[in-house]
Design a protein around this motif. Structure first.
Motif, PDB file in Angstrom:
ATOM      1  N   THR A 244       0.858  -1.181   0.000  1.00 46.50           N
ATOM      2  CA  THR A 244       0.000   0.000   0.000  1.00 46.50           C
ATOM      3  C   THR A 244       0.894   1.230   0.000  1.00 46.50           C
ATOM      4  OG1 THR A 244      -1.758  -1.148   1.224  1.00 46.50           O
ATOM      5  CG2 THR A 244      -1.787   1.266   1.235  1.00 46.50           C
ATOM      6  N   VAL A 245       0.697   2.087  -0.993  1.00 46.62           N
ATOM      7  CA  VAL A 245       1.510   3.295  -1.149  1.00 46.62           C
ATOM      8  C   VAL A 245       0.623   4.508  -0.907  1.00 46.62           C
ATOM      9  CG1 VAL A 245       3.002   4.617  -2.690  1.00 46.62           C
ATOM     10  CG2 VAL A 245       2.958   2.120  -2.842  1.00 46.62           C
ATOM     11  N   TYR A 246       1.089   5.423  -0.067  1.00 48.53           N
ATOM     12  CA  TYR A 246       0.298   6.600   0.286  1.00 48.53           C
ATOM     13  C   TYR A 246       0.644   7.760  -0.653  1.00 48.53           C
ATOM     14  CZ  TYR A 246      -0.723   3.704   4.276  1.00 48.53           C
ATOM     15  OH  TYR A 246      -1.125   2.653   5.062  1.00 48.53           O
ATOM     16  N   ALA A 247       0.221   7.571  -1.906  1.00 50.02           N
ATOM     17  CA  ALA A 247       0.373   8.575  -2.954  1.00 50.02           C
ATOM     18  C   ALA A 247      -0.648   8.252  -4.035  1.00 50.02           C
ATOM     19  CB  ALA A 247       1.795   8.567  -3.524  1.00 50.02           C
ATOM     20  N   PRO A 248      -1.082   9.244  -4.819  1.00 48.37           N
ATOM     21  CA  PRO A 248      -2.061   8.974  -5.883  1.00 48.37           C
ATOM     22  C   PRO A 248      -1.532   7.955  -6.885  1.00 48.37           C
ATOM     23  CG  PRO A 248      -1.866  11.337  -5.498  1.00 48.37           C
ATOM     24  CD  PRO A 248      -0.767  10.686  -4.713  1.00 48.37           C
ATOM     25  N   ALA A 249      -2.442   7.145  -7.424  1.00 54.63           N
ATOM     26  CA  ALA A 249      -2.036   6.079  -8.341  1.00 54.63           C
ATOM     27  C   ALA A 249      -1.287   6.637  -9.554  1.00 54.63           C
ATOM     28  CB  ALA A 249      -3.266   5.290  -8.801  1.00 54.63           C
ATOM     29  N   GLY A 250      -1.776   7.761 -10.127  1.00 52.80           N
ATOM     30  CA  GLY A 250      -1.105   8.329 -11.287  1.00 52.80           C
ATOM     31  C   GLY A 250       0.324   8.740 -10.983  1.00 52.80           C
ATOM     32  N   THR A 251       0.543   9.304  -9.798  1.00 51.15           N
ATOM     33  CA  THR A 251       1.895   9.705  -9.397  1.00 51.15           C
ATOM     34  C   THR A 251       2.795   8.491  -9.260  1.00 51.15           C
ATOM     35  OG1 THR A 251       1.022  11.629  -8.215  1.00 51.15           O
ATOM     36  CG2 THR A 251       3.236  10.890  -7.625  1.00 51.15           C
ATOM     37  N   VAL A 252       2.260   7.411  -8.693  1.00 47.22           N
ATOM     38  CA  VAL A 252       3.048   6.197  -8.505  1.00 47.22           C
ATOM     39  C   VAL A 252       3.432   5.592  -9.856  1.00 47.22           C
ATOM     40  CG1 VAL A 252       2.992   3.838  -7.610  1.00 47.22           C
ATOM     41  CG2 VAL A 252       2.099   5.714  -6.230  1.00 47.22           C
ATOM     42  N   VAL A 253       2.489   5.565 -10.803  1.00 48.63           N
ATOM     43  CA  VAL A 253       2.786   5.018 -12.125  1.00 48.63           C
ATOM     44  C   VAL A 253       3.922   5.801 -12.774  1.00 48.63           C
ATOM     45  CG1 VAL A 253       1.882   4.740 -14.461  1.00 48.63           C
ATOM     46  CG2 VAL A 253       0.490   4.056 -12.510  1.00 48.63           C
ATOM     47  N   GLN A 254       3.888   7.134 -12.673  1.00 45.94           N
ATOM     48  CA  GLN A 254       4.948   7.950 -13.257  1.00 45.94           C
ATOM     49  C   GLN A 254       6.297   7.658 -12.609  1.00 45.94           C
ATOM     50  OE1 GLN A 254       3.549  11.973 -12.823  1.00 45.94           O
ATOM     51  NE2 GLN A 254       2.430  11.931 -14.764  1.00 45.94           N
ATOM     52  N   ARG A 255       6.320   7.508 -11.316  1.00 44.72           N
ATOM     53  CA  ARG A 255       7.589   7.298 -10.621  1.00 44.72           C
ATOM     54  C   ARG A 255       8.144   5.891 -10.822  1.00 44.72           C
ATOM     55  NH1 ARG A 255       6.051  10.343  -4.872  1.00 44.72           N
ATOM     56  NH2 ARG A 255       5.975  12.451  -5.766  1.00 44.72           N
ATOM     57  N   LEU A 256       7.257   4.939 -11.020  1.00 48.86           N
ATOM     58  CA  LEU A 256       7.723   3.565 -11.182  1.00 48.86           C
ATOM     59  C   LEU A 256       8.370   3.330 -12.539  1.00 48.86           C
ATOM     60  CD1 LEU A 256       4.871   1.468  -9.554  1.00 48.86           C
ATOM     61  CD2 LEU A 256       7.202   1.717  -8.750  1.00 48.86           C
TER      62      LEU A 256
END
Length: 324
Positions: A244-256
């Motif tokens: 579980t990551v405490y950041a918006p899904a779109g932000t996580v996709v960009q960072r991954l």
């Protein structure tokens, strides 16, 4: 009206289009009579071009395959595409084709008109190619054999070595070849394991003759490229965990980046999401989690939680080397 030689070249160009041409259609295109078309077809046949003809209202002319390869006519875009393809093949993943590719390339570039030669030269001058990634190479005759058994629905026996260098003998029903970068894969039904399998072609040593014909089965899924890609990832990433990551899904996709495949990120709300990771070990996954630059909860996986604690302790020692 075109001169005879020019008209023959134009006729040959039309016949190379994969369709049937009626005599009237060809006569209209070339501004001649149907009788002239029949005479020109006979001239092409004497030059070695296998022009097939069928009679009747639905009949016509079609260029077929013969016993030898006659000269081909290419339009501008086709000539550029073939030239670029030959340059790529000279340094690609197929073994033993470099010399023949360079020979064909030299012949083609010699006869390219100046306008096309400039286009091809510009592609070479202004395109940067990174150093070739080291990888296995496959002999063209092996690919030809595999494509043939896929086409003819013939069972295949071969010796196979896995990533861990374990040897085995396989008996399969081959279906498709898939190319991913420098690697080739065969999708086949393994008759002993009674399941679909994906095999690296460079690890295969076929046994001939091939086996009996088989009745085709429904393929495992429609998108075979995605099917192979998923299997490759699973083999390369045997350890999986949900975080579980405490950041918006779109932000996580960009960072991954590469890891941020849409199917692995599940939004929970506007400020958090659940991510399914794959890696070769819990330790490597713990190291990659740092790129998220966000708080996360890895408690669902005891192995990953232990690796995160170990990584955190290492960072703490790096920040204060003199501490106990």
């Amino acid at each position: 009206m075109l001169e005879t030689s020019a008209r023959l070249l134009r006729l040959l160009s039309l016949l190379q289009t994969p369709r049937d041409w009626t005599g009237d259609d060809l006569a209209t295109r070339l501004d001649v009579t149907p009788r002239t078309i029949r005479n020109d077809v006979e001239r092409l046949r004497r030059l070695g071009y296998p022009v097939h003809a069928t009679r009747g209202p639905a009949g016509g002319y079609r260029l077929g395959a013969g016993s030898s390869l006659p000269p081909l006519l290419l339009d501008d875009e086709e000539a550029v595409a073939v030239t670029v393809g030959l340059r790529t093949a000279a340094g690609g993943s197929l073994a033993g084709v470099e010399e023949s590719s360079l020979s064909a390339l030299a012949k083609l570039e010699q006869v390219l008109p100046p306008r096309l030669r400039r286009r091809v030269a510009a592609l070479g001058e202004y395109t940067v190619t990174s150093a070739a990634t080291p990888g296995p190479r496959v002999a063209p005759d092996l690919l030809t054999l595999l494509a043939g058994v896929c086409r003819d629905r013939e069972r295949l026996r071969f010796d196979y070595r896995t990533h861990g260098d374990d040897a085995s003998r396989r008996d399969v029903e081959p279906y498709r070849l898939v190319n991913r970068g420098r690697r080739w894969y065969l999708i086949a039904w393994d008759t002993d394991r009674e399941d679909w399998r994906t095999f690296r072609v460079d690890r295969m040593t076929p046994r001939v003759p091939t086996g009996p014909r088989f009745t085709p089965r429904p393929l495992p899924e429609e998108d075979l490229a995605a099917y192979v890609g998923r299997g490759v990832r699973e083999a390369r990433e045997p350890f999986t965990a949900r975080v579980t990551v405490y950041a918006p899904a779109g932000t996580v996709v960009q960072r991954l980046g590469y890891w941020g495949r849409p199917e692995t990120v599940e939004p929970l709300d506007g400020e958090s999401c659940r991510v399914t990771f794959g890696a070769d070990s819990p330790g490597s996954m713990a190291r990659w989690l740092a790129v998220l630059d966000a708080d996360f909860d890895a408690s669902d996986s005891p192995e990953l939680a232990a690796a995160v604690r170990e990584q955190a302790a290492r960072y703490a020692r790096a920040a204060n080397p003199g501490s106990a």
